[in-house]
Design a protein around this motif. Structure first.
Motif, PDB file in Angstrom:
ATOM      1  N   SER A  24       0.832  -1.203   0.000  1.00 16.89           N
ATOM      2  CA  SER A  24       0.000   0.000   0.000  1.00 16.89           C
ATOM      3  C   SER A  24       0.866   1.253   0.000  1.00 16.89           C
ATOM      4  N   TRP A  25       2.039   1.155   0.625  1.00 13.00           N
ATOM      5  CA  TRP A  25       2.950   2.299   0.666  1.00 13.00           C
ATOM      6  C   TRP A  25       3.690   2.493  -0.654  1.00 13.00           C
ATOM      7  N   VAL A  26       4.074   1.403  -1.320  1.00 13.68           N
ATOM      8  CA  VAL A  26       4.935   1.480  -2.505  1.00 13.68           C
ATOM      9  C   VAL A  26       4.402   2.431  -3.580  1.00 13.68           C
ATOM     10  N   PRO A  27       3.086   2.419  -3.926  1.00 13.64           N
ATOM     11  CA  PRO A  27       2.607   3.355  -4.958  1.00 13.64           C
ATOM     12  C   PRO A  27       2.752   4.825  -4.580  1.00 13.64           C
ATOM     13  N   HIS A  28       2.980   5.099  -3.295  1.00 18.84           N
ATOM     14  CA  HIS A  28       3.143   6.489  -2.867  1.00 18.84           C
ATOM     15  C   HIS A  28       4.575   6.996  -3.051  1.00 18.84           C
ATOM     16  N   ILE A  29       5.518   6.091  -3.335  1.00 17.66           N
ATOM     17  CA  ILE A  29       6.916   6.514  -3.453  1.00 17.66           C
ATOM     18  C   ILE A  29       7.109   7.557  -4.557  1.00 17.66           C
ATOM     19  N   PRO A  30       6.605   7.312  -5.790  1.00 16.27           N
ATOM     20  CA  PRO A  30       6.783   8.360  -6.807  1.00 16.27           C
ATOM     21  C   PRO A  30       6.036   9.640  -6.474  1.00 16.27           C
ATOM     22  N   LEU A  31       4.917   9.537  -5.744  1.00 18.40           N
ATOM     23  CA  LEU A  31       4.185  10.733  -5.341  1.00 18.40           C
ATOM     24  C   LEU A  31       5.004  11.561  -4.362  1.00 18.40           C
ATOM     25  N   VAL A  32       5.656  10.871  -3.423  1.00 17.02           N
ATOM     26  CA  VAL A  32       6.525  11.562  -2.466  1.00 17.02           C
ATOM     27  C   VAL A  32       7.702  12.196  -3.189  1.00 17.02           C
ATOM     28  N   ALA A 150      -4.352   0.849  -6.460  1.00 19.07           N
ATOM     29  CA  ALA A 150      -4.627   1.196  -7.848  1.00 19.07           C
ATOM     30  C   ALA A 150      -6.082   1.626  -8.018  1.00 19.07           C
ATOM     31  N   ALA A 151      -6.999   0.883  -7.366  1.00 22.93           N
ATOM     32  CA  ALA A 151      -8.418   1.238  -7.457  1.00 22.93           C
ATOM     33  C   ALA A 151      -8.690   2.589  -6.807  1.00 22.93           C
ATOM     34  N   TRP A 152      -8.062   2.835  -5.661  1.00 26.97           N
ATOM     35  CA  TRP A 152      -8.249   4.105  -4.952  1.00 26.97           C
ATOM     36  C   TRP A 152      -7.775   5.280  -5.808  1.00 26.97           C
ATOM     37  N   PHE A 153      -6.588   5.110  -6.412  1.00 23.70           N
ATOM     38  CA  PHE A 153      -6.020   6.189  -7.219  1.00 23.70           C
ATOM     39  C   PHE A 153      -6.866   6.477  -8.456  1.00 23.70           C
ATOM     40  N   SER A 158      -9.198  11.860  -2.856  1.00 18.78           N
ATOM     41  CA  SER A 158      -7.832  12.322  -2.635  1.00 18.78           C
ATOM     42  C   SER A 158      -6.927  11.179  -2.176  1.00 18.78           C
ATOM     43  N   ASN A 159      -5.731  11.096  -2.770  1.00 13.21           N
ATOM     44  CA  ASN A 159      -4.751  10.097  -2.355  1.00 13.21           C
ATOM     45  C   ASN A 159      -4.300  10.305  -0.914  1.00 13.21           C
ATOM     46  N   TYR A 160      -4.529  11.486  -0.392  1.00 11.35           N
ATOM     47  CA  TYR A 160      -4.132  11.842   0.972  1.00 11.35           C
ATOM     48  C   TYR A 160      -4.767  10.904   1.999  1.00 11.35           C
TER      49      TYR A 160
END
Length: 400
Positions: A24-32, A150-153, A158-160
């Motif tokens: 769940s954290w990994v997709p946030h890496i490029p966002l960070v 992926a579904a959430w995004f 908001s991804n937040y």
């Protein structure tokens, strides 16, 4: 009377939740990376902070699991982990996110060691191999976490709020699941009772305990290092290889990695049955051959579709090496829990961290084709390690 099936299902749940939280954290890496404007070297630095956290916990996690009980360490490290996973996404500068990533790596490895130790205890009282299946549930959790992200995004939300929401659910599930774990005290009582009834078996099982633990586990650790080295390389570099060397494009490269991940999950879920039917030695040797063969196919592929086949074969080969070695080491030494996990897991984690940068350095000098060819050769080294040092130890471990 404690239900071993219940304990088995609860530790399966813990593995599933651990994998789901991490993915769940990994997709946030490029966002960070985008939000903080981090370069690739700075992103590598914060990921290294997590790796340092993993290594920092290894000397103490196994000891604490053995001293206080793996079920207790699972309980409290889980509270820390499911909180820590969500923190890096909200940090506002490089220093704070590095500290948060250290905490994520530290708590995640703490829970990882404890849940593997508890899984070994359940395996010992059940009297059959379960470790491969537990790691399969971690992979299933990884699929679930990534799928939910992926579904959430894709939704107009908001991804937040993604991580706070899903991690709250995972934390509640963890609190419920940990109440049914098998305690180390119960394990010791069950095994002591069984040994007292069979003096002959008790005598044979004590001999490995009297030997130096580190030297006894060293061959298992070496094989774990080799296998995890290959896993780290495939995970971090296979998509890059397909994209740069085979002109696959990002989408087709992602398909190859998905095939690898699916093959790994499916093999892990069937791994315990394979060990029971064919024995640990045969499965370990076959895994080495498949891992090496799959990586060679990727290396020599004329087209990315051929590389997909290599990814699938490599995933099958790499899938059960670590759980098989954890299980075999526990059986061969007569010891379960943190003592076994911490030594073997430490070498495995070191390999996962060492593999990608080593291959990157070789790739920079000699090209990725050469780097992948060397990785494939290295994966085959499990076979001579087995022949020279592990044959008798895996005979002790048997098929169960």
């Amino acid at each position: 009377m404690h239900s071993y099936s219940t304990a088995h299902n609860r530790v399966r749940t813990i593995f599933f939740l651990h994998g789901a939280a991490f993915s769940s954290w990994v997709p946030h890496i490029p966002l960070v990376q985008e939000r903080l404007g981090l370069g690739h070297d700075e992103l590598g630095g914060i990921l290294l902070a997590a790796a340092i956290g993993v290594l920092a916990v290894m000397p103490i996690a196994g000891r604490m699991a053995d001293r206080f009980g793996s079920e207790r360490v699972v309980r409290y490290s889980g509270l820390f982990y499911f909180t820590a996973v969500g923190i890096p996404a909200f940090m506002s500068d490089y220093v704070s996110i590095s500290i948060a990533m250290f905490a994520l790596g530290f708590s995640g490895a703490f829970l990882d060691v404890a849940m593997n130790a508890n899984g070994l205890h359940v395996e010992r009282v059940k009297g059959r191999s379960i470790m491969s299946g537990l790691h399969g549930f971690w992979s299933l959790g990884g699929f679930a976490g990534a799928g939910i992200a992926a579904a959430w995004f894709a939704l107009p939300i908001s991804n937040y709020y993604h991580l706070p929401f899903v991690l709250s659910l995972f934390l509640i599930a963890h609190i419920i699941a940990q109440t049914g774990l098998l305690s180390d005290a119960q394990t010791n009582a069950i095994l002591t009772s069984a040994q007292s009834e069979t003096d002959e078996d008790h005598t044979s099982s004590v001999k490995p305990k009297e030997r130096n633990m580190f030297l006894l586990l060293l061959p298992f650790g070496v094989c774990a290092f080799i296998g995890q080295f290959g896993e780290g390389v495939i995970t971090d570099w296979a998509t890059v290889f397909m994209n740069t060397e085979l002109s696959s494009g990002a989408t087709m490269a992602a398909v190859g990695f998905a095939i690898y991940s699916f093959a790994m999950a499916a093999t892990r879920l069937s791994g315990d049955a394979l060990v029971t039917k064919f024995g640990r030695a045969q499965v370990l040797l076959t895994s080495s051959v498949l891992a090496s063969l799959g990586t060679f196919i990727i290396t020599l592929s004329p087209h990315y579709i051929v590389a997909w086949i290599g990814c699938g074969i490599a995933g099958m080969g790499l899938a059960v090496i670590l759980p098989l070695l954890l299980s075999a080491a526990s059986k061969a030494t007569g010891k379960g829990g943190g003592a076994v996990v911490s030594i073997i897991a430490a070498t495995g984690y070191s390999a996962i961290m060492a593999g990608p940068p080593i291959i990157g350095a070789i790739g920079e000098v000699a090209g990725l084709v050469t780097a992948f060819g060397l990785t494939a050769t290295f994966l085959a080294m499990i076979i001579p390690v087995y022949l020279l040092t592990m044959r008798s130890r895996l005979q002790i471990a048997g098929n169960g």
